[in-house]
Design a protein around this motif. Structure first.
Motif: not given
Length: 236
Positions: A104-133
Motif C-alpha cells: 500500500d501507500a505506506e509500504g505495508n504488504p497487501v494480500p493477494d486476495s485484495k486484487y480479486l473482486i466479484a459482483r453479484p447478478f440475478f439477486d445474488k444467484r450469479l457471481w462474476v469475478t474480476r482480477l483488479r489488474d
C-alpha cells in the motif's frame, strides 16, 4: 449478443445436477483462441444460475485477459443490474500469486486476495469475478497458483463454480487446474483448428488427473453428451 440458452440447458441436463451439497467446479477450455470458450462458460453460468438454489460463481481465470465481468455488464437485459463490488474469496485464499507482493501507500504488504473482486447478478444467484489488474504495479506479475485452497473453500458456498481459462495455445492454465476441478468441458469451434491439437489437449488434461465430462461444439446444432464411461477413457 450470443444466446445459447437451449444448448446450455441441454448440456446442463446431460451433466446432471451436483450429487452433494458441496459445490461442483466445472472448467471450460479450448485448444485455440477464438473458439468461444468465454461465451459458452458465461452462458452456462447464466442458465445454471436461473435454476440454482445456491449461488453460481463464474471465475475468470484468464489472468492476462480479464473480460467476463465486462461482458456481463454489457448485457443488463439478460443478466440484470449488478450488485455492489464484494470480495471474491470466502477465507482470504485465491488461485493466483503476485510477484513481487503488492504494497500500500505506506509500504505495508497487501494480500493477494485484495486484487480479486466479484459482483453479484440475478439477486445474488450469479457471481462474476474480476482480477483488479489495473492496480498492478509496473513489473508486477500474476501467476496461477494451482495448489491454492480457494476451490475447496468456494465449494462450501456455491452450487456450481464455472471456470473460464485461456486456450491451450495461449497458456497452460487448463492442465494446471484440471486436477482441482470436478470436470472439464472442451469447447470446439466447428471447422476450425487441427484435430491433433484437440486430442493432445484431452490427453494432457487426463494425464494431469483431470476428468473430461464432454464437449461443446460451438456454432454447431448439438451439444455432445458426456461419456458414460470413466472419464480417463472417454473418447473425443
Amino acid at each position: 449478443m450470443v444466446d445459447l440458452t437451449r444448448e446450455m440447458a441441454d448440456l446442463m441436463s446431460a451433466l446432471g445436477r451436483p450429487q452433494s451439497e458441496r459445490g461442483r467446479a466445472l472448467m471450460f477450455v479450448s485448444s485455440y483462441a477464438g473458439e468461444g470458450v468465454s461465451t459458452v462458460a458465461r452462458e452456462y453460468a447464466r442458465i445454471d444460475a436461473a435454476y440454482a438454489k445456491r449461488p453460481v460463481w463464474l471465475i475468470d481465470a484468464d489472468l492476462r485477459r480479464q473480460g467476463q465481468l465486462d461482458a456481463v455488464l454489457e448485457e443488463p437485459a439478460r443478466f440484470g443490474p449488478p450488485g455492489p463490488v464484494s470480495a471474491a474469496t470466502p477465507d482470504g485464499s485465491v488461485f493466483f500469486a503476485l510477484s513481487p507482493k503488492g504494497k500500500d501507500a505506506e509500504g505495508n504488504p497487501v494480500p493477494d486476495s485484495k486484487y480479486l473482486i466479484a459482483r453479484p447478478f440475478f439477486d445474488k444467484r450469479l457471481w462474476v469475478t474480476r482480477l483488479r489488474d489495473h492496480l498492478l504495479m509496473p513489473g508486477q506479475r500474476v501467476k496461477l497458483f494451482e495448489q491454492s485452497s480457494y476451490w475447496q473453500s468456494l465449494r462450501q458456498h456455491a452450487q456450481s463454480i464455472i471456470v473460464d481459462v485461456p486456450s491451450a495455445e495461449r497458456a497452460n492454465a487448463a492442465v494446471q487446474l484440471a486436477p482441482l476441478m470436478d470436470g472439464v468441458i472442451i469447447v470446439i469451434s466447428e471447422g476450425e483448428g487441427e484435430i491433433n491439437a484437440r486430442l493432445a489437449l484431452k490427453d494432457e488434461i487426463e494425464q494431469a488427473g483431470g476428468r473430461i465430462l464432454g464437449m461443446v461444439y460451438n456454432k454447431a446444432r448439438s451439444v455432445a453428451r458426456p461419456s458414460q464411461r470413466p472419464a480417463s477413457r472417454s473418447a473425443v
